[in-house]
Design an enzyme around this catalytic site. Structure first.
Site, short mmCIF file in Angstrom:
data_model
loop_
_atom_site.label_atom_id
_atom_site.label_comp_id
_atom_site.label_asym_id
_atom_site.label_seq_id
_atom_site.Cartn_x
_atom_site.Cartn_y
_atom_site.Cartn_z
N ASP A 14 12.56 -35.07 45.50
CA ASP A 14 12.76 -34.56 46.22
C ASP A 14 13.75 -34.91 46.97
O ASP A 14 14.10 -35.91 47.18
CB ASP A 14 10.76 -34.75 46.69
N HIS A 31 20.25 -28.35 45.89
CA HIS A 31 19.95 -28.56 44.67
C HIS A 31 21.28 -28.21 43.80
O HIS A 31 21.13 -29.35 42.26
CB HIS A 31 19.25 -26.57 44.84
N LEU A 125 16.41 -42.95 24.33
CA LEU A 125 15.43 -42.22 25.50
C LEU A 125 15.05 -40.66 25.16
O LEU A 125 15.46 -39.57 25.41
CB LEU A 125 16.06 -41.99 26.74
C1 IPE Z 1 7.46 -31.15 43.97
O1 IPE Z 1 8.30 -31.57 45.25
C2 IPE Z 1 8.38 -30.87 42.95
C3 IPE Z 1 9.53 -30.74 42.77
C4 IPE Z 1 10.08 -32.23 43.43
C5 IPE Z 1 10.20 -30.21 42.04
P1 IPE Z 1 7.81 -30.04 46.67
O2 IPE Z 1 9.07 -30.39 47.45
O3 IPE Z 1 7.45 -29.11 45.70
O4 IPE Z 1 6.02 -31.05 46.91
P2 IPE Z 1 5.72 -31.03 48.41
O5 IPE Z 1 5.88 -29.33 48.07
O6 IPE Z 1 6.31 -31.02 49.27
O7 IPE Z 1 4.56 -31.64 47.74
C1 IPE Z 2 13.31 -30.94 45.39
O1 IPE Z 2 13.61 -31.03 46.76
C2 IPE Z 2 13.30 -29.87 44.82
C3 IPE Z 2 12.01 -28.53 43.73
C4 IPE Z 2 11.40 -28.84 44.20
C5 IPE Z 2 12.93 -28.27 43.14
P1 IPE Z 2 12.98 -29.07 47.87
O2 IPE Z 2 14.09 -28.64 47.96
O3 IPE Z 2 11.74 -29.58 47.52
O4 IPE Z 2 13.87 -29.93 49.00
P2 IPE Z 2 12.70 -30.55 50.46
O5 IPE Z 2 11.63 -31.69 49.97
O6 IPE Z 2 12.91 -29.43 50.85
O7 IPE Z 2 13.76 -31.80 51.14
MG MG Z 3 10.54 -31.40 48.50
#
Ligand code: IPE
Ligand code: IPE
Ligand code: MG
Length: 251
Positions: A14, A31, A125
């Site tokens: 995240d 990303h 793994l």
């Molecule tokens: C969880 O992260 C999903 C992934 C990292 C793939 P999100 O960024 O979507 O989760 P919330 O919305 O902050 O809970």
């Molecule tokens: C995690 O990073 C990747 C996915 C959920 C696909 P985010 O896109 O959720 O990044 P933040 O949480 O908005 O910083």
């Molecule tokens: Mg996120």
């Protein structure tokens, strides 16, 4: 003490968007950087003898993101698979995907399926990408499937227990490795966001402020060191405290 190297590590990767925004860049730039981090983390996990690594790449809830962002995520997934499949194979990594993969576009499946197939007999793994994954959805599917088996006369409600339930989850073929030992979330958020709710029932949780695009092998190593210092009790009384003479506290 927990045994030194967790068998199964699950990571919520995240913070890509915030990482980019803090640098004045569009979210998708995060990303791009984030997807570039996967390779080194897989390598170090494999080198350290971790048996299973499950990475949360896209949740059932992430379908609500703008299409433009989703398209970048799919592009990056395909790029990763095309670029790294050969090396994963050389590293003897077995690849799986859990989630509602039938929701993915045909062009993604066309890249994903052959790579999963190619790596399926590897014995190193066990790397799993959770894509279009949500634990609640997984449990609903499991309940439906079991109900169908009952209706068809192939199962009976009395048989259902925790072991049998696991056979209906998307992690059924993980066998002994379905239980998550170490659950890591990057970016400072402290929530599970619908990831492996069943499998992580007794996981050790580590929340780090580091955003995924900055997460390095040394950060995984320090999470593992912290894990090794934890005492896992599984509802028991633990071994860490010296035995005390019993006193009747109600006297
Ligand atoms: C969880 O992260 C999903 C992934 C990292 C793939 P999100 O960024 O979507 O989760 P919330 O919305 O902050 O809970
Ligand atoms: C995690 O990073 C990747 C996915 C959920 C696909 P985010 O896109 O959720 O990044 P933040 O949480 O908005 O910083
Ligand atoms: Mg996120």
């Amino acid at each position: 003490m927990a045994s030194e190297i967790p068998n199964h590590i699950a990571i919520i990767m995240d913070g890509n968007g915030r990482w980019a925004e803090r640098r004045g860049r569009p979210r998708v730039f995060g990303h791009v950087r984030g997807s570039g981090r996967v390779k080194a983390i897989v390598e170090v996990a494999s080198r350290l003898g971790v048996k299973a690594l499950t990475l949360y790449a896209f949740s059932t809830e992430n379908w609500s993101r703008p299409e433009s962002e989703r398209l970048v995520l799919w592009k990056l997934l395909k790029k990763y698979l095309i670029r790294d499949a050969e090396q994963l194979h050389r590293q003897n990594v077995k690849l799986r995907v859990i989630g509602e993969t039938d929701r993915l576009d045909a062009d993604i499946r066309a890249v994903l399926d052959p790579v999963v197939q190619k790596l399926t007999s590897n014995t190193g793994l066990q790397l799993t990408f959770a894509i279009s994954y949500g634990s609640r959805r997984e449990m609903v599917y499991a309940a439906k499937k079991f109900a169908e088996e009952c209706l068809a006369g192939r199962a009976h409600p009395d048989e259902l227990n925790e072991v049998l339930m696991e056979e209906y989850l998307w992690t059924s073929d993980f066998g002994d490795l379905s239980e998550v030992d170490l659950f890591i979330r990057t970016s400072g958020e402290q929530r599970i966001s619908n990831f492996l709710l069943w499998q992580a029932a007794y996981a050790e949780f580590i929340f780090t402020d580091i955003c995924w695009p900055d997460f390095e092998p040394k950060d995984l190593e320090s999470a593992i060191q912290e894990y090794a210092r934890r005492e896992r009790r599984f509802g028991g009384v633990g071994k860490g405290l010296p035995e005390r003479p019993h006193r009747n506290i109600f006297a």
